[in-house]
Motif scaffolding. Structure first.
Motif, PDB file in Angstrom:
ATOM      1  N   PRO A  77      52.872  38.261  29.954  1.00  0.00           N
ATOM      2  CA  PRO A  77      51.632  38.959  30.307  1.00  0.00           C
ATOM      3  C   PRO A  77      51.720  40.439  29.968  1.00  0.00           C
ATOM      4  CG  PRO A  77      52.932  38.530  32.261  1.00  0.00           C
ATOM      5  CD  PRO A  77      53.599  37.802  31.141  1.00  0.00           C
ATOM      6  N   PRO A  78      50.580  41.050  29.649  1.00  0.00           N
ATOM      7  CA  PRO A  78      50.574  42.494  29.357  1.00  0.00           C
ATOM      8  C   PRO A  78      51.062  43.291  30.555  1.00  0.00           C
ATOM      9  CG  PRO A  78      48.510  41.464  28.692  1.00  0.00           C
ATOM     10  CD  PRO A  78      49.248  40.454  29.493  1.00  0.00           C
ATOM     11  N   THR A  79      51.613  44.454  30.295  1.00  0.00           N
ATOM     12  CA  THR A  79      52.071  45.318  31.379  1.00  0.00           C
ATOM     13  C   THR A  79      51.065  46.437  31.583  1.00  0.00           C
ATOM     14  OG1 THR A  79      53.351  46.652  29.819  1.00  0.00           O
ATOM     15  CG2 THR A  79      54.496  44.812  30.904  1.00  0.00           C
ATOM     16  N   GLY A  80      51.178  47.098  32.731  1.00  0.00           N
ATOM     17  CA  GLY A  80      50.262  48.199  33.025  1.00  0.00           C
ATOM     18  C   GLY A  80      49.909  48.218  34.495  1.00  0.00           C
ATOM     19  N   ASP A  81      48.997  49.092  34.856  1.00  0.00           N
ATOM     20  CA  ASP A  81      48.562  49.241  36.242  1.00  0.00           C
ATOM     21  C   ASP A  81      47.789  47.981  36.669  1.00  0.00           C
ATOM     22  OD1 ASP A  81      47.576  49.946  38.677  1.00  0.00           O
ATOM     23  OD2 ASP A  81      46.279  51.560  37.952  1.00  0.00           O
ATOM     24  N   PRO A  82      48.296  47.210  37.631  1.00  0.00           N
ATOM     25  CA  PRO A  82      47.618  45.966  37.999  1.00  0.00           C
ATOM     26  C   PRO A  82      46.218  46.184  38.560  1.00  0.00           C
ATOM     27  CG  PRO A  82      49.398  46.467  39.538  1.00  0.00           C
ATOM     28  CD  PRO A  82      49.542  47.423  38.410  1.00  0.00           C
ATOM     29  N   TYR A  83      46.016  47.349  39.219  1.00  0.00           N
ATOM     30  CA  TYR A  83      44.660  47.617  39.735  1.00  0.00           C
ATOM     31  C   TYR A  83      43.682  47.783  38.568  1.00  0.00           C
ATOM     32  CZ  TYR A  83      40.662  50.268  41.377  1.00  0.00           C
ATOM     33  OH  TYR A  83      39.382  50.683  41.610  1.00  0.00           O
ATOM     34  N   GLN A  84      44.056  48.623  37.588  1.00  0.00           N
ATOM     35  CA  GLN A  84      43.161  48.869  36.460  1.00  0.00           C
ATOM     36  C   GLN A  84      42.975  47.599  35.633  1.00  0.00           C
ATOM     37  OE1 GLN A  84      41.368  51.696  35.963  1.00  0.00           O
ATOM     38  NE2 GLN A  84      40.338  50.396  34.439  1.00  0.00           N
ATOM     39  N   ILE A  85      44.062  46.848  35.468  1.00  0.00           N
ATOM     40  CA  ILE A  85      43.945  45.589  34.713  1.00  0.00           C
ATOM     41  C   ILE A  85      42.960  44.659  35.421  1.00  0.00           C
ATOM     42  CG2 ILE A  85      45.179  43.510  34.020  1.00  0.00           C
ATOM     43  CD1 ILE A  85      47.646  45.248  33.535  1.00  0.00           C
ATOM     44  N   SER A  86      43.047  44.590  36.749  1.00  0.00           N
ATOM     45  CA  SER A  86      42.127  43.739  37.507  1.00  0.00           C
ATOM     46  C   SER A  86      40.679  44.164  37.282  1.00  0.00           C
ATOM     47  CB  SER A  86      42.468  43.796  38.995  1.00  0.00           C
ATOM     48  OG  SER A  86      43.748  43.276  39.250  1.00  0.00           O
ATOM     49  N   VAL A  87      40.442  45.479  37.329  1.00  0.00           N
ATOM     50  CA  VAL A  87      39.090  45.999  37.107  1.00  0.00           C
ATOM     51  C   VAL A  87      38.597  45.609  35.719  1.00  0.00           C
ATOM     52  CG1 VAL A  87      37.723  48.109  36.827  1.00  0.00           C
ATOM     53  CG2 VAL A  87      39.297  47.876  38.764  1.00  0.00           C
ATOM     54  N   ASP A  88      39.437  45.807  34.715  1.00  0.00           N
ATOM     55  CA  ASP A  88      39.037  45.513  33.335  1.00  0.00           C
ATOM     56  C   ASP A  88      38.780  44.014  33.141  1.00  0.00           C
ATOM     57  OD1 ASP A  88      39.306  48.184  32.789  1.00  0.00           O
ATOM     58  OD2 ASP A  88      41.328  47.995  31.926  1.00  0.00           O
ATOM     59  N   LEU A  89      39.632  43.188  33.742  1.00  0.00           N
ATOM     60  CA  LEU A  89      39.443  41.734  33.617  1.00  0.00           C
ATOM     61  C   LEU A  89      38.128  41.293  34.259  1.00  0.00           C
ATOM     62  CD1 LEU A  89      43.067  40.437  34.366  1.00  0.00           C
ATOM     63  CD2 LEU A  89      41.854  40.322  32.171  1.00  0.00           C
ATOM     64  N   LEU A  90      37.853  41.822  35.435  1.00  0.00           N
ATOM     65  CA  LEU A  90      36.609  41.470  36.118  1.00  0.00           C
ATOM     66  C   LEU A  90      35.392  41.841  35.287  1.00  0.00           C
ATOM     67  CD1 LEU A  90      37.566  42.590  39.745  1.00  0.00           C
ATOM     68  CD2 LEU A  90      36.780  40.292  39.126  1.00  0.00           C
ATOM     69  N   MET A  91      35.356  43.067  34.808  1.00  0.00           N
ATOM     70  CA  MET A  91      34.183  43.527  34.071  1.00  0.00           C
ATOM     71  C   MET A  91      34.046  42.783  32.750  1.00  0.00           C
ATOM     72  SD  MET A  91      34.022  47.611  34.925  1.00  0.00           S
ATOM     73  CE  MET A  91      32.299  47.674  34.460  1.00  0.00           C
ATOM     74  N   SER A  92      35.165  42.445  32.117  1.00  0.00           N
ATOM     75  CA  SER A  92      35.109  41.695  30.856  1.00  0.00           C
ATOM     76  C   SER A  92      34.580  40.285  31.073  1.00  0.00           C
ATOM     77  CB  SER A  92      36.506  41.631  30.232  1.00  0.00           C
ATOM     78  OG  SER A  92      36.490  40.807  29.084  1.00  0.00           O
ATOM     79  N   ALA A  93      35.124  39.582  32.061  1.00  0.00           N
ATOM     80  CA  ALA A  93      34.731  38.181  32.284  1.00  0.00           C
ATOM     81  C   ALA A  93      33.281  38.065  32.743  1.00  0.00           C
ATOM     82  CB  ALA A  93      35.668  37.548  33.312  1.00  0.00           C
ATOM     83  N   LEU A  94      32.871  38.949  33.652  1.00  0.00           N
ATOM     84  CA  LEU A  94      31.532  38.817  34.219  1.00  0.00           C
ATOM     85  C   LEU A  94      30.467  39.362  33.279  1.00  0.00           C
ATOM     86  CD1 LEU A  94      32.450  39.607  37.903  1.00  0.00           C
ATOM     87  CD2 LEU A  94      32.238  37.398  36.776  1.00  0.00           C
ATOM     88  N   THR A  95      30.828  40.357  32.467  1.00  0.00           N
ATOM     89  CA  THR A  95      29.900  40.809  31.421  1.00  0.00           C
ATOM     90  C   THR A  95      29.693  39.699  30.402  1.00  0.00           C
ATOM     91  OG1 THR A  95      30.553  43.120  31.721  1.00  0.00           O
ATOM     92  CG2 THR A  95      29.506  42.531  29.630  1.00  0.00           C
ATOM     93  N   ASP A  96      30.778  38.989  30.085  1.00  0.00           N
ATOM     94  CA  ASP A  96      30.685  37.875  29.134  1.00  0.00           C
ATOM     95  C   ASP A  96      29.731  36.790  29.637  1.00  0.00           C
ATOM     96  OD1 ASP A  96      31.473  36.695  26.693  1.00  0.00           O
ATOM     97  OD2 ASP A  96      32.821  35.339  27.776  1.00  0.00           O
ATOM     98  N   LEU A  97      29.671  36.617  30.969  1.00  0.00           N
ATOM     99  CA  LEU A  97      28.761  35.628  31.559  1.00  0.00           C
ATOM    100  C   LEU A  97      27.352  36.178  31.765  1.00  0.00           C
ATOM    101  CD1 LEU A  97      31.022  33.969  34.300  1.00  0.00           C
ATOM    102  CD2 LEU A  97      30.179  32.918  32.187  1.00  0.00           C
ATOM    103  N   GLY A  98      27.195  37.506  31.606  1.00  0.00           N
ATOM    104  CA  GLY A  98      25.873  38.104  31.759  1.00  0.00           C
ATOM    105  C   GLY A  98      25.469  38.333  33.193  1.00  0.00           C
TER     106      GLY A  98
END
Length: 573
Positions: free
Chosen positions: A428-449
């Motif tokens: 898995p990618p490394t980095g700040d887990p809080y920021q990664i969580s934010v980015d994952l949420l916005m990416s997945a839910l934007t993809d769903l509209g």
């Protein structure tokens, strides 16, 4: 003129019936019988004429019977009977009653009718004493008169005429009477008293049609039947018992069959059949109405197979959502088979989820949807843009290392799909887990509209009312593990004090009635990030969790639609 004089004039003008009776003053009693303005005086005069015993006044009394208020007419009928009505014909007596009933039809006349039954029964007793078979046609005419009281009178007289002549007209009239009229009960009792076997079917039909709110009429007719000694009555009533909705009515007929007709075995069999019908009634109603939820509720009863057949016959679009929900529960086999039979290709991933998470064999339904091999389908789906985001979370990574690595390195692939692909290769990618969580949420839910205001249930996935998606806040994590990022914080409650809780980055949508943020009908769902990077939906009042992809989003909307209609789905945090 003083009041003393007026009082003397009034008292002298009102006949003293008792004094006239004591004197035997028939002419003045006859005059008092016509005294206007005082019904009580006329009634007393009618009674006194009967007590005086002068038969010459019978015609005058008959006239009073025919054309005065019931209070007077009833007294006149009693006096005629007391004097002896030998010289009066059935036609005379019946004619007097007809005239009385027509008199009552005049809207300009007033009568309390308190003594109406006394009048009718008085004439009835006199007619019964002299009626002959050749009066049949007269009574049949009255039996079909517009006046209910005349029809009741005719039925009572026809009982005296008796069978076989009186049977046909009474049987013909019975179904024409309203079930809630007394005359119907009188006709019924009269027919039953004849004990004519040919009348059994219509009597049984009549008692079955008694209005639900007229229990007394039902009991009265049932008792009349019990006394009829009709052959085959026990079998006929045993047939009626299961058809009755009222337990009390069933018990009345069962007691008659058991006790009065001596057939306890027949009564118990009828009651057993009635209980079976009661159990089956919800099934019949649900099948007739094609009511989806009622049939689903019946899946957990002895009528499961019938409920399944009923659901199979429903073509409503809502069935897809319901089958998806059933797929996650105890009736998954039925749901899977139905989805395959209906060729619901959108159900391929939910079926695969059931196989992966429940160790269930759904190969048959998948084959009907064109999926011969689950692993091969998922591998191929990794190369299809519209299927890739769902295939990444479900494919066996041991079979797809190369493809997952290519997806993880492709900058054109949405961030949440690339992250999950790399995570599934154990790097898995490394980095700040809080920021990664934010980015994952916005990416997945934007993809769903998804956004602030999604719509109102029943909702079908598609365009939302407000697709603006802000940066996620925090939602409570009820277990201190399992999320990519979580932190402990102090929750302060004005009622219960402070305590430690866990939270994780996420979105929280409420689904509630318009204008009702808290309380009332409603539920919610959240979106958070699992430790492996999979964004998923979960919440209260709905099943879950579901992956935050197109399949999971459809499952969430199906659960919301099932929960209640008219819910506004809005982002709260």
């Amino acid at each position: 003129m003083g009041w003393h004089q007026r009082w003397r004039d009034f008292t002298s003008a009102t006949p003293n019936v008792e004094r006239l009776k004591d004197r035997g003053d028939v002419p003045r009693l006859v005059k008092a019988l016509h005294f206007e303005g005082n019904e009580a005086v006329r009634r007393a005069a009618a009674q006194a004429l009967g007590e005086v015993g002068d038969r010459q006044v019978i015609p005058v009394l008959v006239t009073a019977m025919a054309g005065d208020v019931c209070m007077v007419a009833a007294a006149a009928a009693g006096s005629v009977a007391a004097l002896g009505a030998d010289g009066l014909s059935v036609e005379d007596l019946a004619g007097a009653l007809v005239s009385s009933r027509r008199w009552h039809e005049d809207p300009n006349r007033e009568c309390s009718c308190r003594w109406q039954s006394e009048l009718i029964m008085g004439i009835t007793r006199m007619v019964r004493a002299r009626v002959r078979p050749d009066h049949l046609q007269l009574m049949v005419g009255l039996l079909n008169d517009r006046d209910e009281e005349l029809r009741e009178f005719a039925a009572m007289i026809l009982k005296t005429i008796g069978p076989p002549a009186a049977v046909s007209p009474l049987v013909a009239r019975l179904p024409k009477e309203s079930p809630n009229l007394v005359v119907r009960r009188v006709i019924f009792e009269t027919i039953a008293s004849f004990s004519d076997p040919s009348t059994l079917p219509i009597l049984v039909a009549c008692i079955s049609e008694t209005p639900p709110d007229d229990f007394r009429a039902f009991r009265w007719m049932a008792e009349a039947l019990a006394k009829s000694n009709l052959p085959g009555l026990a079998d006929a009533l045993a047939t009626v018992i299961p058809e009755l909705r009222s337990v009390d009515r069933r018990e009345i007929l069962a007691n008659i069959v058991r006790r009065d007709l001596g057939s306890p075995v027949l009564a118990e069999a009828a009651n057993a059949k009635a209980e079976t019908i009661d159990r089956r009634r919800p099934v019949e109603q649900a099948l007739a109405a094609q009511h989806i939820q009622s049939l689903i509720d019946l899946l957990d009863t002895e009528f499961s197979e019938e409920a399944q057949r009923g659901l199979s016959g429903i073509t409503d679009d809502r069935m897809y959502d319901e089958l998806i929900l059933l797929l996650r529960g105890d009736h998954w086999e039925f749901a899977a088979a139905e989805l395959g039979r209906r060729r619901e290709h959108e159900a391929i991933f939910p079926l695969i989820d059931r196989a992966l998470n429940g160790n269930c064999d759904v190969s048959g339904p998948l084959a009907q949807l064109g999926v011969a091999d689950q692993d091969e389908f998922l591998l191929a789906a990794l190369d299809q843009q519209d299927l890739r985001s769902r295939a990444v979370s479900r494919v066996n990574p041991a079979l797809a290392i190369d493809r997952l690595q290519r997806i993880a390195a492709d900058e054109d692939v949405p961030y949440h799909v690339r992250y999950l692909a790399q995570s599934r290769t154990a790097t898995p990618p490394t980095g700040d887990p809080y920021q990664i969580s934010v980015d994952l949420l916005m990416s997945a839910l934007t993809d769903l509209g998804l956004g602030r205001h999604i719509g109102t249930t029943p909702y079908q996935p598609g365009a939302v009312l407000d697709a603006t998606l802000p940066r996620p806040g925090y939602v409570d994590a009820f277990q201190p593990s399992g999320r990519l990022f979580q932190e402990e914080y102090t929750y302060n409650s004005p009622e219960d004090g402070s305590w430690q809780r866990w939270r994780t980055p996420g979105y929280h949508w409420n689904a509630r009635r318009a204008g009702n943020s808290y309380g009332g009908v409603g539920t919610y769902f959240t979106a958070t990030v699992r430790a492996d990077g999979l964004v998923e939906f979960d919440g209260g009042g709905i099943d879950g969790p579901y992956p935050a992809d197109r399949t999971g989003w459809h499952a969430i909307t199906a659960a919301l639609n099932h929960f209640a209609p008219g819910l506004q789905i809005r982002l709260s945090s």
